[in-house]
Design an enzyme around this catalytic site. Structure first.
Site, PDB file in Angstrom:
ATOM      1  N   TRP A  13       0.823  -1.221   0.000  1.00  0.00           N
ATOM      2  CA  TRP A  13       0.000   0.000   0.000  1.00  0.00           C
ATOM      3  C   TRP A  13       0.854   1.267   0.000  1.00  0.00           C
ATOM      4  O   TRP A  13       0.322   2.369  -0.139  1.00  0.00           O
ATOM      5  CB  TRP A  13      -0.959  -0.009   1.195  1.00  0.00           C
ATOM      6  CG  TRP A  13      -2.026  -1.072   1.105  1.00  0.00           C
ATOM      7  CD1 TRP A  13      -2.210  -1.966   0.081  1.00  0.00           C
ATOM      8  CD2 TRP A  13      -3.064  -1.341   2.059  1.00  0.00           C
ATOM      9  NE1 TRP A  13      -3.292  -2.764   0.345  1.00  0.00           N
ATOM     10  CE2 TRP A  13      -3.833  -2.405   1.548  1.00  0.00           C
ATOM     11  CE3 TRP A  13      -3.409  -0.793   3.299  1.00  0.00           C
ATOM     12  CZ2 TRP A  13      -4.935  -2.936   2.239  1.00  0.00           C
ATOM     13  CZ3 TRP A  13      -4.506  -1.314   3.995  1.00  0.00           C
ATOM     14  CH2 TRP A  13      -5.255  -2.367   3.464  1.00  0.00           C
ATOM     15  N   GLY A 176       5.175   1.546 -10.923  1.00  0.00           N
ATOM     16  CA  GLY A 176       4.340   2.738 -10.936  1.00  0.00           C
ATOM     17  C   GLY A 176       4.361   3.485 -12.257  1.00  0.00           C
ATOM     18  O   GLY A 176       3.895   4.615 -12.343  1.00  0.00           O
ATOM     19  N   SER A 216       3.876  -2.648 -11.976  1.00  0.00           N
ATOM     20  CA  SER A 216       2.682  -2.414 -12.803  1.00  0.00           C
ATOM     21  C   SER A 216       1.882  -3.690 -13.090  1.00  0.00           C
ATOM     22  O   SER A 216       1.347  -3.859 -14.182  1.00  0.00           O
ATOM     23  CB  SER A 216       3.062  -1.716 -14.111  1.00  0.00           C
ATOM     24  OG  SER A 216       3.614  -0.435 -13.836  1.00  0.00           O
ATOM     25  N   GLY A 237       1.646  -2.838  -6.262  1.00  0.00           N
ATOM     26  CA  GLY A 237       1.555  -1.514  -5.662  1.00  0.00           C
ATOM     27  C   GLY A 237       0.211  -0.879  -5.973  1.00  0.00           C
ATOM     28  O   GLY A 237      -0.807  -1.156  -5.341  1.00  0.00           O
ATOM     29  N   GLY A 238       0.187  -0.037  -7.001  1.00  0.00           N
ATOM     30  CA  GLY A 238      -1.002   0.736  -7.357  1.00  0.00           C
ATOM     31  C   GLY A 238      -2.294  -0.066  -7.388  1.00  0.00           C
ATOM     32  O   GLY A 238      -3.309   0.355  -6.816  1.00  0.00           O
TER      33      GLY A 238
HETATM   34  P1  PGA Z   1       3.292  -0.857  -8.863  1.00  0.00           P
HETATM   35  O1  PGA Z   1       4.302  -1.024  -7.634  1.00  0.00           O
HETATM   36  O2  PGA Z   1       2.441  -2.106  -8.913  1.00  0.00           O
HETATM   37  O3  PGA Z   1       2.508   0.382  -8.550  1.00  0.00           O
HETATM   38  O4  PGA Z   1       4.135  -0.723 -10.093  1.00  0.00           O
HETATM   39  C1  PGA Z   1       4.908  -2.250  -7.355  1.00  0.00           C
HETATM   40  C2  PGA Z   1       5.793  -2.130  -6.138  1.00  0.00           C
HETATM   41  O5  PGA Z   1       6.481  -1.112  -6.010  1.00  0.00           O
HETATM   42  O6  PGA Z   1       5.818  -3.019  -5.265  1.00  0.00           O
END
Ligand code: PGA
Length: 254
Positions: A13, A176, A216, A237-238
């Site tokens: 998160w 990201g 991503s 992440g996102g």
């Molecule tokens: P993301 O981040 O899915 O937003 O690219 C992945 C992470 O940094 O663990």
């Protein structure tokens, strides 16, 4: 993915949400993923929100953990979080060496090794991140960079300790940015990491170690990524900030 390795989908998160937002998201994740048996699932909330999220997830199949921990036991380390604190909140996991920690907090492969050791000594499962920057990929240094991160970050662990480590390959240029590694690009590095682990800890441990992909990951690309032989889960992440898309990724595992 090898059948002997149960996939792990971890939601990072990062520095998002507040108390109300985090508990709401945890409830929704629990609702959507609370009956999943084919994969391990966990979320990594920001430190001040772990306790509230833990209360929601306690006793469920959805685990939780920290985004970082101090290599020290306790003492005058302003702003740091100890393994003991994470354990006392019920954490099972802790992310170590994320590229954002390496970049903004100057973490090194050596500090990653110290933190990994602390996590293992305390009983937490470390999710140890490695991955090259764009310039390193472009100059053909990907394998060299990842090799050092693995050799130093996990160097000298006993095979028994290593058996509890989760590795994560996160190419920095894919985090990201919406620019995911292709499944073939991911698999190539995952396979290489497993070979390194075999050299360091033996084939049995290497074949048992889960290597997550991060960068991503979304419901739309997760199935193909997770379908690669050496990709054993995802660090998200996102897309983990929406229970719907996180659950969509979990569905693609196992
Ligand atoms: P993301 O981040 O899915 O937003 O690219 C992945 C992470 O940094 O663990």
């Amino acid at each position: 993915m090898d059948e002997r390795r149960k996939p792990l989908i971890a939601g990072n998160w990062k520095m998002n949400l507040d108390l109300a937002g985090a508990t709401a998201l945890a409830r929704e994740v629990l609702q959507r993923c609370g009956r999943v048996r084919t994969a391990d699932v966990c979320v990594l909330p920001p430190s001040p929100l772990i306790q509230a999220v833990g209360k929601v997830l306690e006793g469920s199949v959805v685990g939780f953990g920290g985004q970082d921990l101090s290599p020290e036991d306790e003492g005058a380390y302003t702003g740091d979080v100890s393994a003991k604190m994470l354990l006392s909140l019920g954490c099972q996991y802790v992310c170590i060496g994320h590229s954002e920690r390496r970049e903004y907090h100057l973490e090194t492969d050596e500090s990653v090794r110290a933190k990994t050791g602390r996590a293992l000594d305390s009983g937490l499962i470390p999710i140890v991140c490695v991955g090259e920057r764009l310039a390193e990929r472009d100059s053909g240094d990907t394998f060299h960079r990842v090799e050092r991160q693995v050799m130093v970050g996990l160097g000298g662990l006993s095979p028994e300790a290593m058996a509890r480590v989760v590795a994560a390959y996160e190419p920095v240029w894919a985090i990201g940015t919406g620019r995911t590694a292709t499944p073939a690009q991911a698999e190539e590095v995952h396979e290489y990491i497993r070979k390194l682990l075999a050299g360091m800890f033996g084939e049995v441990i290497a074949n048992r170690t889960r290597i997550l992909y991060g960068g991503s990951v979304k419901p739309g690309n997760a199935r193909e990524l997770l379908g690669q032989k050496d990709v054993d889960g995802a660090l998200v992440g996102g897309a983990s900030l929406s229970a719907e898309s996180f659950a969509g990724i979990v569905e693609c595992a196992g």
